[in-house]
Scaffold this motif. Structure first.
Motif, PDB file in Angstrom:
ATOM      1  N   PRO A 129       0.814  -1.225   0.000  1.00 40.87           N
ATOM      2  CA  PRO A 129       0.000   0.000   0.000  1.00 40.87           C
ATOM      3  C   PRO A 129       0.841   1.265   0.000  1.00 40.87           C
ATOM      4  O   PRO A 129       1.841   1.370   0.726  1.00 40.87           O
ATOM      5  N   ALA A 130       0.438   2.238  -0.800  1.00 40.07           N
ATOM      6  CA  ALA A 130       1.149   3.512  -0.851  1.00 40.07           C
ATOM      7  C   ALA A 130       1.060   4.263   0.465  1.00 40.07           C
ATOM      8  O   ALA A 130       1.875   5.145   0.734  1.00 40.07           O
ATOM      9  N   THR A 131       0.081   3.915   1.298  1.00 39.78           N
ATOM     10  CA  THR A 131      -0.031   4.526   2.619  1.00 39.78           C
ATOM     11  C   THR A 131       1.132   4.144   3.526  1.00 39.78           C
ATOM     12  O   THR A 131       1.332   4.750   4.575  1.00 39.78           O
ATOM     13  N   ASP A 132       1.905   3.139   3.124  1.00 40.67           N
ATOM     14  CA  ASP A 132       3.105   2.739   3.861  1.00 40.67           C
ATOM     15  C   ASP A 132       4.278   2.586   2.895  1.00 40.67           C
ATOM     16  O   ASP A 132       5.057   1.647   2.988  1.00 40.67           O
ATOM     17  N   ALA A 133       4.401   3.512   1.952  1.00 43.18           N
ATOM     18  CA  ALA A 133       5.502   3.436   0.991  1.00 43.18           C
ATOM     19  C   ALA A 133       6.851   3.449   1.691  1.00 43.18           C
ATOM     20  O   ALA A 133       7.788   2.771   1.260  1.00 43.18           O
ATOM     21  N   MET A 134       6.964   4.188   2.791  1.00 47.27           N
ATOM     22  CA  MET A 134       8.242   4.253   3.508  1.00 47.27           C
ATOM     23  C   MET A 134       8.630   2.876   4.038  1.00 47.27           C
ATOM     24  O   MET A 134       9.812   2.534   4.111  1.00 47.27           O
ATOM     25  N   GLY A 135       7.640   2.080   4.400  1.00 48.07           N
ATOM     26  CA  GLY A 135       7.922   0.715   4.829  1.00 48.07           C
ATOM     27  C   GLY A 135       8.497  -0.126   3.706  1.00 48.07           C
ATOM     28  O   GLY A 135       9.409  -0.933   3.921  1.00 48.07           O
ATOM     29  N   LEU A 136       7.980   0.073   2.495  1.00 52.04           N
ATOM     30  CA  LEU A 136       8.513  -0.650   1.339  1.00 52.04           C
ATOM     31  C   LEU A 136       9.930  -0.187   1.026  1.00 52.04           C
ATOM     32  O   LEU A 136      10.815  -1.005   0.739  1.00 52.04           O
ATOM     33  N   TYR A 137      10.164   1.113   1.101  1.00 48.39           N
ATOM     34  CA  TYR A 137      11.512   1.625   0.849  1.00 48.39           C
ATOM     35  C   TYR A 137      12.497   1.079   1.879  1.00 48.39           C
ATOM     36  O   TYR A 137      13.643   0.756   1.542  1.00 48.39           O
ATOM     37  N   ASP A 138      12.054   0.979   3.123  1.00 49.85           N
ATOM     38  CA  ASP A 138      12.919   0.404   4.162  1.00 49.85           C
ATOM     39  C   ASP A 138      13.239  -1.056   3.848  1.00 49.85           C
ATOM     40  O   ASP A 138      14.371  -1.507   4.044  1.00 49.85           O
TER      41      ASP A 138
END
Length: 221
Positions: A129-138
């Motif tokens: 989800p884009a609402t947690d894009a920072m999680g994907l980047y991490d």
């Protein structure tokens, strides 16, 4: 914190409505989830090799990269041997950078693991989800090779993932808007940035990539 409508008005005042509209990102040619995983590995690799180099040089040599790395076949590159590495280091058709060459192998392993667990690495990335894009980047920074900083997020943007980019201009705009106070390097700051993007997305309904680009155009270049 400023509303997205306020930020957009600032961007229009700086660039004009026509130029602002012209510089907005468009939809990808194909949805990320429909791509084969070799295209994900290819894009990750392209951005890694471009880091610190002229993008034109890497783009000009790209047919050589596609040939050398077997069209970025996941299984073939995950099994890169010492002999393969030696051959790559002698290949004048690519950029001969040992650590970046090895990142192709390591990211092939990473994407192969995702594919075995989820059916397709591309679908796994697309469904995050884009609402947690920072999680994907991490995740990319922790589990991928040389995909931290802007490299992984930018590659995902090119592949069609609708996530914000924390470029220097975007971080400056986040500060201007009252969403951040300083850099976006700490986990807490990245969480605050994500929360701001989520708020602006709920307010406007526009894609995260559009919000990100609007922020970048709302501050001096």
């Amino acid at each position: 914190m400023k509303s997205f409508a306020e930020i957009r008005r600032i961007a229009i005042a700086r660039k004009g409505e026509h130029e602002l509209a012209a510089r907005m990102p468009g939809p990808p040619e194909r949805p990320l989830r429909d791509l084969s995983d070799d295209r994900v590995l290819a894009e990750f690799s392209r951005r890694i090799f471009q880091t610190g180099l002229s993008w034109k040089v890497v783009d000009g040599k790209w047919p050589g990269f596609e040939a050398a790395f077997h069209r970025f076949d996941i299984a073939r590159n995950a099994m890169m041997s010492d002999d393969d590495l030696d051959a790559h280091l002698r290949d004048t058709g690519i950029v001969r950078h040992g650590a970046k060459i090895l990142s192709v192998r390591d990211n092939a392993i990473f994407l192969g693991d995702l594919a075995r667990a989820h059916g397709s690495a591309a679908r796994f990335l697309a469904d995050w989800p884009a609402t947690d894009a920072m999680g994907l980047y991490d995740l990319l920074g922790r589990c991928g090779a040389r995909l931290g900083g802007m490299t992984g997020p930018y590659a995902l943007r090119v592949l069609g993932y609708d996530g914000p980019l924390l470029s220097k201009s975007v971080v400056a705009a986040l500060n201007m808007a009252g969403a951040l106070d300083g850099a976006a390097t700490s986990k807490a700051a990245r969480v605050r940035a994500q929360e701001a993007f989520n708020t602006w997305h709920e307010e406007s309904g526009v894609p995260y990539a559009v919000i990100s680009r609007t922020l970048a155009l709302a501050v001096p270049d």
